[in-house]
Design a protein around this motif. Structure first.
Motif, PDB file in Angstrom:
ATOM      1  N   PHE A 181      10.184 -34.048   4.772  1.00  0.00           N
ATOM      2  CA  PHE A 181      11.145 -35.143   3.990  1.00  0.00           C
ATOM      3  C   PHE A 181      10.594 -36.528   4.540  1.00  0.00           C
ATOM      4  O   PHE A 181      10.253 -37.419   3.478  1.00  0.00           O
ATOM      5  CB  PHE A 181      12.510 -35.035   4.430  1.00  0.00           C
ATOM      6  N   THR A 182      10.445 -36.852   5.667  1.00  0.00           N
ATOM      7  CA  THR A 182       9.910 -38.304   6.014  1.00  0.00           C
ATOM      8  C   THR A 182       8.634 -38.397   5.624  1.00  0.00           C
ATOM      9  O   THR A 182       8.208 -39.422   5.242  1.00  0.00           O
ATOM     10  CB  THR A 182       9.992 -38.287   7.586  1.00  0.00           C
ATOM     11  N   GLY A 183       7.831 -37.372   5.672  1.00  0.00           N
ATOM     12  CA  GLY A 183       6.235 -37.568   5.259  1.00  0.00           C
ATOM     13  C   GLY A 183       6.149 -37.991   3.830  1.00  0.00           C
ATOM     14  O   GLY A 183       5.468 -38.705   3.584  1.00  0.00           O
ATOM     15  N   VAL A 184       6.761 -37.172   2.933  1.00  0.00           N
ATOM     16  CA  VAL A 184       6.820 -37.764   1.664  1.00  0.00           C
ATOM     17  C   VAL A 184       7.379 -38.890   1.390  1.00  0.00           C
ATOM     18  O   VAL A 184       6.832 -39.982   0.570  1.00  0.00           O
ATOM     19  CB  VAL A 184       7.544 -36.513   0.813  1.00  0.00           C
ATOM     20  N   LEU A 185       8.499 -39.244   1.869  1.00  0.00           N
ATOM     21  CA  LEU A 185       9.351 -40.323   1.654  1.00  0.00           C
ATOM     22  C   LEU A 185       8.417 -41.806   2.199  1.00  0.00           C
ATOM     23  O   LEU A 185       8.365 -42.740   1.345  1.00  0.00           O
ATOM     24  CB  LEU A 185      10.669 -40.652   2.343  1.00  0.00           C
ATOM     25  N   THR A 186       7.554 -41.442   3.304  1.00  0.00           N
ATOM     26  CA  THR A 186       6.650 -42.480   3.616  1.00  0.00           C
ATOM     27  C   THR A 186       5.392 -42.641   2.982  1.00  0.00           C
ATOM     28  O   THR A 186       4.762 -43.580   2.498  1.00  0.00           O
ATOM     29  CB  THR A 186       6.614 -42.478   5.213  1.00  0.00           C
ATOM     30  N   GLY A 187       4.989 -41.287   2.796  1.00  0.00           N
ATOM     31  CA  GLY A 187       3.481 -41.165   2.390  1.00  0.00           C
ATOM     32  C   GLY A 187       3.241 -41.662   1.092  1.00  0.00           C
ATOM     33  O   GLY A 187       2.356 -42.329   0.470  1.00  0.00           O
ATOM     34  N   THR A 188       4.242 -41.452   0.191  1.00  0.00           N
ATOM     35  CA  THR A 188       4.236 -41.853  -1.189  1.00  0.00           C
ATOM     36  C   THR A 188       4.363 -43.233  -1.622  1.00  0.00           C
ATOM     37  O   THR A 188       4.381 -43.627  -2.606  1.00  0.00           O
ATOM     38  CB  THR A 188       5.210 -40.889  -2.000  1.00  0.00           C
ATOM     39  N   GLY A 189       5.059 -43.930  -0.652  1.00  0.00           N
ATOM     40  CA  GLY A 189       5.268 -45.413  -0.648  1.00  0.00           C
ATOM     41  C   GLY A 189       6.978 -45.398  -1.407  1.00  0.00           C
ATOM     42  O   GLY A 189       7.436 -46.718  -1.675  1.00  0.00           O
ATOM     43  N   MET A 190       7.491 -44.371  -1.420  1.00  0.00           N
ATOM     44  CA  MET A 190       8.860 -44.412  -1.979  1.00  0.00           C
ATOM     45  C   MET A 190       9.751 -45.410  -1.139  1.00  0.00           C
ATOM     46  O   MET A 190      10.874 -46.192  -1.475  1.00  0.00           O
ATOM     47  CB  MET A 190       9.348 -43.218  -2.077  1.00  0.00           C
ATOM     48  N   VAL A 191       9.687 -45.140   0.079  1.00  0.00           N
ATOM     49  CA  VAL A 191      10.366 -45.817   1.017  1.00  0.00           C
ATOM     50  C   VAL A 191      10.315 -47.375   1.146  1.00  0.00           C
ATOM     51  O   VAL A 191      11.042 -48.046   1.405  1.00  0.00           O
ATOM     52  CB  VAL A 191      10.378 -45.261   2.590  1.00  0.00           C
ATOM     53  N   ASP A 192       9.054 -47.642   0.869  1.00  0.00           N
ATOM     54  CA  ASP A 192       8.798 -49.011   0.835  1.00  0.00           C
ATOM     55  C   ASP A 192       9.235 -49.788  -0.323  1.00  0.00           C
ATOM     56  O   ASP A 192       9.808 -50.886  -0.031  1.00  0.00           O
ATOM     57  CB  ASP A 192       7.115 -49.142   0.865  1.00  0.00           C
ATOM     58  N   HIS A 193       9.298 -49.017  -1.636  1.00  0.00           N
ATOM     59  CA  HIS A 193       9.794 -49.676  -2.642  1.00  0.00           C
ATOM     60  C   HIS A 193      11.470 -49.648  -2.568  1.00  0.00           C
ATOM     61  O   HIS A 193      11.829 -50.696  -3.001  1.00  0.00           O
ATOM     62  CB  HIS A 193       9.329 -48.901  -3.912  1.00  0.00           C
ATOM     63  N   MET A 194      11.856 -48.777  -1.971  1.00  0.00           N
ATOM     64  CA  MET A 194      13.435 -48.737  -1.860  1.00  0.00           C
ATOM     65  C   MET A 194      13.933 -50.023  -1.024  1.00  0.00           C
ATOM     66  O   MET A 194      14.869 -50.578  -1.153  1.00  0.00           O
ATOM     67  CB  MET A 194      14.010 -47.553  -1.448  1.00  0.00           C
ATOM     68  N   ALA A 195      12.980 -49.849   0.015  1.00  0.00           N
ATOM     69  CA  ALA A 195      13.321 -51.230   0.995  1.00  0.00           C
ATOM     70  C   ALA A 195      13.393 -52.458   0.295  1.00  0.00           C
ATOM     71  O   ALA A 195      14.006 -53.265   0.753  1.00  0.00           O
ATOM     72  CB  ALA A 195      12.338 -50.862   2.479  1.00  0.00           C
ATOM     73  N   ASN A 196      12.094 -52.734  -0.409  1.00  0.00           N
ATOM     74  CA  ASN A 196      11.908 -53.996  -1.250  1.00  0.00           C
ATOM     75  C   ASN A 196      13.262 -53.939  -2.028  1.00  0.00           C
ATOM     76  O   ASN A 196      13.647 -55.472  -2.019  1.00  0.00           O
ATOM     77  CB  ASN A 196      10.579 -53.881  -1.824  1.00  0.00           C
ATOM     78  N   TRP A 197      13.586 -53.077  -2.790  1.00  0.00           N
ATOM     79  CA  TRP A 197      14.736 -53.209  -3.529  1.00  0.00           C
ATOM     80  C   TRP A 197      15.903 -53.852  -2.975  1.00  0.00           C
ATOM     81  O   TRP A 197      16.855 -54.459  -3.215  1.00  0.00           O
ATOM     82  CB  TRP A 197      15.163 -52.116  -4.229  1.00  0.00           C
ATOM     83  N   LEU A 198      16.268 -52.844  -1.597  1.00  0.00           N
ATOM     84  CA  LEU A 198      17.461 -53.316  -0.761  1.00  0.00           C
ATOM     85  C   LEU A 198      17.310 -54.705  -0.353  1.00  0.00           C
ATOM     86  O   LEU A 198      18.330 -55.338  -0.434  1.00  0.00           O
ATOM     87  CB  LEU A 198      17.582 -52.392   0.172  1.00  0.00           C
ATOM     88  N   VAL A 199      16.225 -55.187   0.070  1.00  0.00           N
ATOM     89  CA  VAL A 199      15.960 -56.595   0.680  1.00  0.00           C
ATOM     90  C   VAL A 199      16.493 -57.260  -0.245  1.00  0.00           C
ATOM     91  O   VAL A 199      17.197 -58.330  -0.151  1.00  0.00           O
ATOM     92  CB  VAL A 199      14.470 -56.688   1.139  1.00  0.00           C
ATOM     93  N   ASP A 200      16.057 -57.175  -1.616  1.00  0.00           N
ATOM     94  CA  ASP A 200      16.283 -58.283  -2.767  1.00  0.00           C
ATOM     95  C   ASP A 200      17.988 -58.351  -3.024  1.00  0.00           C
ATOM     96  O   ASP A 200      18.480 -59.086  -3.635  1.00  0.00           O
ATOM     97  CB  ASP A 200      15.620 -57.697  -4.099  1.00  0.00           C
ATOM     98  N   THR A 201      18.634 -56.974  -2.945  1.00  0.00           N
ATOM     99  CA  THR A 201      20.001 -57.167  -3.093  1.00  0.00           C
ATOM    100  C   THR A 201      20.994 -57.731  -1.982  1.00  0.00           C
ATOM    101  O   THR A 201      22.208 -57.893  -2.146  1.00  0.00           O
ATOM    102  CB  THR A 201      20.428 -55.652  -3.573  1.00  0.00           C
ATOM    103  N   ILE A 202      20.289 -57.669  -0.688  1.00  0.00           N
ATOM    104  CA  ILE A 202      21.327 -58.222   0.539  1.00  0.00           C
ATOM    105  C   ILE A 202      21.089 -59.676   0.559  1.00  0.00           C
ATOM    106  O   ILE A 202      20.087 -60.247   0.233  1.00  0.00           O
ATOM    107  CB  ILE A 202      20.557 -57.491   1.761  1.00  0.00           C
ATOM    108  N   PRO A 203      22.063 -60.261   0.533  1.00  0.00           N
ATOM    109  CA  PRO A 203      22.260 -61.791   0.711  1.00  0.00           C
ATOM    110  C   PRO A 203      21.278 -62.375   1.564  1.00  0.00           C
ATOM    111  O   PRO A 203      21.166 -61.511   2.950  1.00  0.00           O
ATOM    112  CB  PRO A 203      23.551 -62.089   0.836  1.00  0.00           C
ATOM    113  N   ASP A 204      20.661 -63.363   1.552  1.00  0.00           N
ATOM    114  CA  ASP A 204      19.618 -63.771   2.503  1.00  0.00           C
ATOM    115  C   ASP A 204      20.165 -64.111   3.886  1.00  0.00           C
ATOM    116  O   ASP A 204      19.610 -63.850   5.011  1.00  0.00           O
ATOM    117  CB  ASP A 204      19.153 -65.189   1.909  1.00  0.00           C
ATOM    118  N   GLY A 205      21.635 -64.546   3.812  1.00  0.00           N
ATOM    119  CA  GLY A 205      22.369 -64.889   5.000  1.00  0.00           C
ATOM    120  C   GLY A 205      22.355 -63.624   5.893  1.00  0.00           C
ATOM    121  O   GLY A 205      22.708 -63.636   7.055  1.00  0.00           O
TER     122      GLY A 205
END
Length: 483
Positions: A353-377
């Motif tokens: 699970f963790t290998g696929v989530l990390t290796g395919t880059g999915m976790v990076d894309h999800m994190a970027n989306w989450l970062v964009d949705t969290i208020p900067d503050g």
């Protein structure tokens, strides 16, 4: 596209786990393998898995040998005097009984398993609550919260999962959190004291003889449902193996769960929970085992050696000294083999699970989306955000779902704002006092079943106090600069 597929993979995993359509191990393997093909990187699945297994092998070794070590310690009777002392301390005072429940649950939770901890705690305390007509939801609530705090031990479910999911050392998560968790355990004991005083005001303080006169019974009160309860606890231990690296405490404990005989005499002798005549007892080696355990835990806290090495050495030494004959050693290992296989299998399955989530880059894309949705503050306070999110998320989903599906995304989002992965990992375990009463935790059904309490009644009582305990741990972590 990877963002959508990543969330779809996590959602599919969570739904199948919560609906019990697949076991955690099967889901951890098959779902990411399928989505790896969807992403178009099926040919690289082998590399992802091997990388994951290599990084998770120390965690699996730690869990395996911790199960064997604490299982042997319970087999040989290390905790028997502690149980008897707590029962003698309780006498027939409602306040002492509730505090004793918290202390007993916390001590027996050292092996990291919920279901068998509840078996021993309820077996010991149920007769006292029943005789004095005390509220049984107080017993279940206090036991669940105490176990929830102790469930954060490195060989327990959440800390091991957090270390596995984020590929960090479990020691680096747990040791700095000790002061905050100690405050949380103190909060549980304090709450137990307050609840006990409330029960004392309602019932008064009686001697044991007076309690027996109030409800004269000559038969032995057997706690639990016999073999059915044992089987249910074994199943729960496996299902939430997961919730902790279980030991076969049932073989040493519940088999001798005798409840209480309504006879005259010392309550510490009448109210038994561990079979005093089991063949695995080693009374002449008690102090050796006690000193070995203290030395092992001290070495772990001082980080003298990696935790897997410490438990490997400890388990080998405990088996050799307590059971010098090879057939006896094999029997003890076999007694705990089911839980070893369940837990280590879960860890290695998580590598997919963790290998696929990390290796395919999915976790990076999800994190970027989450970062964009969290208020900067709120970005610099991702530790606080993770701690708060751990309460509802670990209650409404399994530990597998939260730690393997959600936590990596939160960690990536935190790193984007300068919050370390370890800080996120520490914050993620603060919701465990609430998690242990989640309807998705099989062990809680062992607890309410043996205590003969309706799950709804237990939930209504415990949720508010468990949330408070979790928030106390989070506040202490922030105050001490841990989170």
């Amino acid at each position: 596209m990877l963002t959508i597929l990543g969330f779809a993979m996590i959602a599919t995993f969570l739904v199948l786990i919560m609906m019990k359509k697949m076991s955690p191990i099967a889901a951890l393997v098959l779902i990411p393998a399928l989505f790896c093909v969807f992403v178009g990187k099926g040919a690289e699945l082998g590399d992802y898995v091997i990388d994951g297994v290599s990084s998770l092998a120390p965690t699996a070794a730690m869990l395996m040998f911790a199960i064997v070590y604490f299982g042997v310690m319970i087999d040989v009777g290390l905790f028997d005097p502690i149980v008897r002392a707590i029962l003698r301390f309780c006498k027939a005072d409602p306040m002492r009984i509730v505090v004793g429940t918290a202390l007993l649950a916390a001590i027996v939770s050292l092996d990291g398993d919920g279901s068998t901890t509840f078996m021993i705690t309820v077996s010991a305390m149920y007769p006292l609550y029943k005789r004095l007509k005390m509220s049984l939801v107080v017993m279940t609530g206090v036991a669940a919260m105490a176990n929830g705090v102790m469930n954060t031990l490195p060989w327990g479910g959440p800390t091991a999962r957090a270390a596995t999911a984020l590929k960090v050392d479990a020691t680096d998560i747990f040791v700095p959190m000790i002061p905050a968790l100690a405050v949380g355990l103190l909060a549980v004991v304090t709450l137990s004291y307050v609840l006990g005083l409330r029960e004392r005001r309602r019932l008064g303080t009686l001697t044991l003889d007076e309690a027996l006169v109030r409800e004269p019974e000559s038969e032995t009160v057997v706690v639990g449902a016999g073999a059915g309860t044992k089987a249910g606890a074994d199943a729960a231990s496996g299902a939430d193996a997961g919730a902790g690296a279980g030991s076969d405490k049932a073989s040493a404990g519940s088999g001798g769960s005798q409840g209480a005989a309504a006879e005259d005499g010392d309550p510490g002798d009448d109210f038994q929970t561990l079979d005093p005549d089991r063949a695995t007892l080693r009374p002449k080696l008690y102090w050796f085992n006690a000193l070995l355990t203290v030395a092992l835990l001290t070495a772990m806290i001082m980080e003298l050696l990696p935790i897997p090495v410490l438990f490997l050495l400890g388990a080998a030494l405990a088996l050799t000294v307590n059971f010098p004959h090879i057939p006896d050693q094999k029997a003890r290992i076999a007694a705990h083999a089911d839980n070893v296989l369940n837990v280590s299998g879960m860890v290695f399955a998580a590598a997919v699970f963790t290998g696929v989530l990390t290796g395919t880059g999915m976790v990076d894309h999800m994190a970027n989306w989450l970062v964009d949705t969290i208020p900067d503050g709120m970005g610099p306070h991702m530790g606080l955000v993770t701690g708060l999110l751990s309460l509802p998320l670990t209650y409404f989903m399994s530990n597998d779902g939260f730690y393997f599906g959600v936590l990596p995304v939160l960690a990536e989002a935190g790193q984007a704002h300068g919050v370390s992965t370890l800080e996120i990992a520490r914050a993620s375990i603060v919701g465990q006092p609430l998690h242990m009463s989640s309807p998705l935790v099989p062990a809680v059904y062992v607890l309410v079943g043996m205590a003969k309490v309706e799950f709804g009644d237990h939930t209504r009582f415990v949720v508010k106090w468990a949330v408070l305990t979790s928030l106390v741990i989070l506040a202490a972590g922030i105050l001490f600069g841990i989170i």
